[in-house]
Design a protein around this motif. Sequence first.
Motif, short mmCIF file in Angstrom:
data_model
loop_
_atom_site.label_atom_id
_atom_site.label_comp_id
_atom_site.label_asym_id
_atom_site.label_seq_id
_atom_site.Cartn_x
_atom_site.Cartn_y
_atom_site.Cartn_z
N PRO A 19 130.24 -4.68 31.32
CA PRO A 19 130.90 -3.51 30.96
C PRO A 19 131.47 -2.38 32.15
O PRO A 19 130.60 -2.17 33.08
CB PRO A 19 130.13 -2.51 30.06
CG PRO A 19 129.29 -3.40 29.49
CD PRO A 19 128.76 -4.51 30.71
N ARG A 20 132.75 -1.99 32.45
CA ARG A 20 133.06 -1.18 33.60
C ARG A 20 133.38 0.33 32.96
O ARG A 20 133.40 0.53 31.81
CB ARG A 20 134.40 -1.70 33.86
CG ARG A 20 134.39 -3.16 34.46
CD ARG A 20 135.75 -3.57 34.85
NE ARG A 20 136.71 -3.55 33.68
CZ ARG A 20 138.08 -3.72 33.94
NH1 ARG A 20 138.56 -3.92 35.28
NH2 ARG A 20 138.69 -3.37 32.78
N VAL A 24 134.31 2.43 29.04
CA VAL A 24 133.92 3.33 28.56
C VAL A 24 135.07 4.46 28.29
O VAL A 24 135.17 5.00 27.40
CB VAL A 24 132.91 3.98 29.40
CG1 VAL A 24 132.04 5.27 28.49
CG2 VAL A 24 131.78 3.03 29.70
N ALA A 57 128.82 4.76 26.41
CA ALA A 57 128.17 3.96 27.31
C ALA A 57 127.21 3.23 26.93
O ALA A 57 126.85 2.15 27.19
CB ALA A 57 127.85 4.87 28.25
N TYR A 62 126.85 -0.14 29.11
CA TYR A 62 127.45 0.43 30.50
C TYR A 62 126.22 0.96 31.34
O TYR A 62 125.61 1.78 31.07
CB TYR A 62 128.36 1.41 30.28
CG TYR A 62 128.90 1.77 31.69
CD1 TYR A 62 129.85 0.99 32.52
CD2 TYR A 62 128.68 3.05 32.31
CE1 TYR A 62 130.16 1.15 33.92
CE2 TYR A 62 128.88 3.32 33.32
CZ TYR A 62 129.66 2.64 34.49
OH TYR A 62 129.95 3.11 35.64
#
Length: 345
Positions: A19-20, A24, A57, A62
Motif C-alpha cells: 500500500p502507498r 490511503v 492506514a 500501510y
Amino acid sequence: MDDLNPADPAGGDGATPRPRLEDVAARVGLSTASVSLVLRNAAGPSERTRRRVLRAAADLGYRPDRTASALASRRSRLLGVVVDIHSPFHAELVEHLHGAAEEVGYALVLSALTRTRAEGTAVETLLAFRCEALILLGSVSPAPVLAALGRQAPVISVGSRTAEADLDVVRTADDDGVGQIVDHLAGLGHRSIAYVEGGVGVIATDRSRGYRDAMRRHGLDEHIRVLHGDRTEAAGERAGRQLLGGGDLPTAVVAYNDQCAIGLLTALRRAGVEVPGAVSVVGYDDDALSRLACFDLTTVSQNAEEQARQAVAAAMERLERGRTEPREIVLAPTLVVRGTTALAR
C-alpha cells in the motif's frame, strides 16, 4: 511528501503490491499532503481527520517507508546504539532508550558487539544506516578513536567516562558505587573482602579504584585482594574456583558486575559453601537476573531508565538545538540490599 516509495511490483508469484500513501489518500478522499501531515503527527489536520486517516492506514496495512522519507527530508531521525548482546544490563538500557527515543520522534538502530565483532565494526554499520547520533553503551574504545568518531556524528557515551574527547557522557559514579558496597560489608563486620575485577576499560578501572579506596578508608589495606576477571559468568566461576582452592575463604566477595557475581555464586554453591552464611557476595548493575528469587543478589543500581533518558536528551540537544560543547552527566548509584549479604561469620 512523507513517502516516495512506489508500490512493490507484483512478482511472478502473485505478491500483493505494498500500500502507498496515495492509496490511503484515495480511501479518505484527501490529498497526499494532508495524509502525510497526519502520519507525521504534524500540526494542521483536525482530530476527526486524523482518526479517519489513521483508520484507513490501519485497514490498508500501510506503513511509511523510512528510507524514502529520509531521502526526501535529508534526515533519518535514527539514533544508532552499540550494544553488547551478552549484557542483561545493556538489554535493559536499550528497552528504556527505545521509549525515550519514541517520545521525541526518533527510532533506534542497534548494532551488536559479540566475541568476534568489535566496536569499530558495529559503529561503521550504524554510520552506513545514516544514524544521526551514536549512543555507545559501556564503550572500551580509546579516547583518540572516540574523538575521531565524534567528528563524524554526535556521540553519547553511556557508562564510560572520557576526559580527552569532546563528546557527551552519561554515567553513574562507579567508584562511589563500589565504595557503597564496601561500606555495607564493613558495617556487617566483614574485613576479609575480596574483589573480582572487570578487565580492561575505564569502567573496570573506576570500580577497582573504588574498591581499593574504600578498603583503605576502613583501615583494611592488608585485606585488599583483587582477582582477575571480566564481565562474564565464566569469569566469576573461575574466580570462585580460585578462592576455593586457595585456603581460607574471604568472608565477602565483590564482583565487577552481576553476571560475574552470578558465576561466583554458582561456583560457591556447587562446592557446598553457604551464601551468605559463609561468604557474602555482591554484584553491580541490578540487572534483571539479579532480581530473580534464585539469586536474590545484593547489588548496585545504576538507574538504567534515567541513564537512557539523559542519553537521548543529550542527543536531542546536539541534533535539534545545535549544542556543540561536551557535557558529562554523573548520576548517583544506589545500593540494593538483598539476600546474598549478611553478618560476617
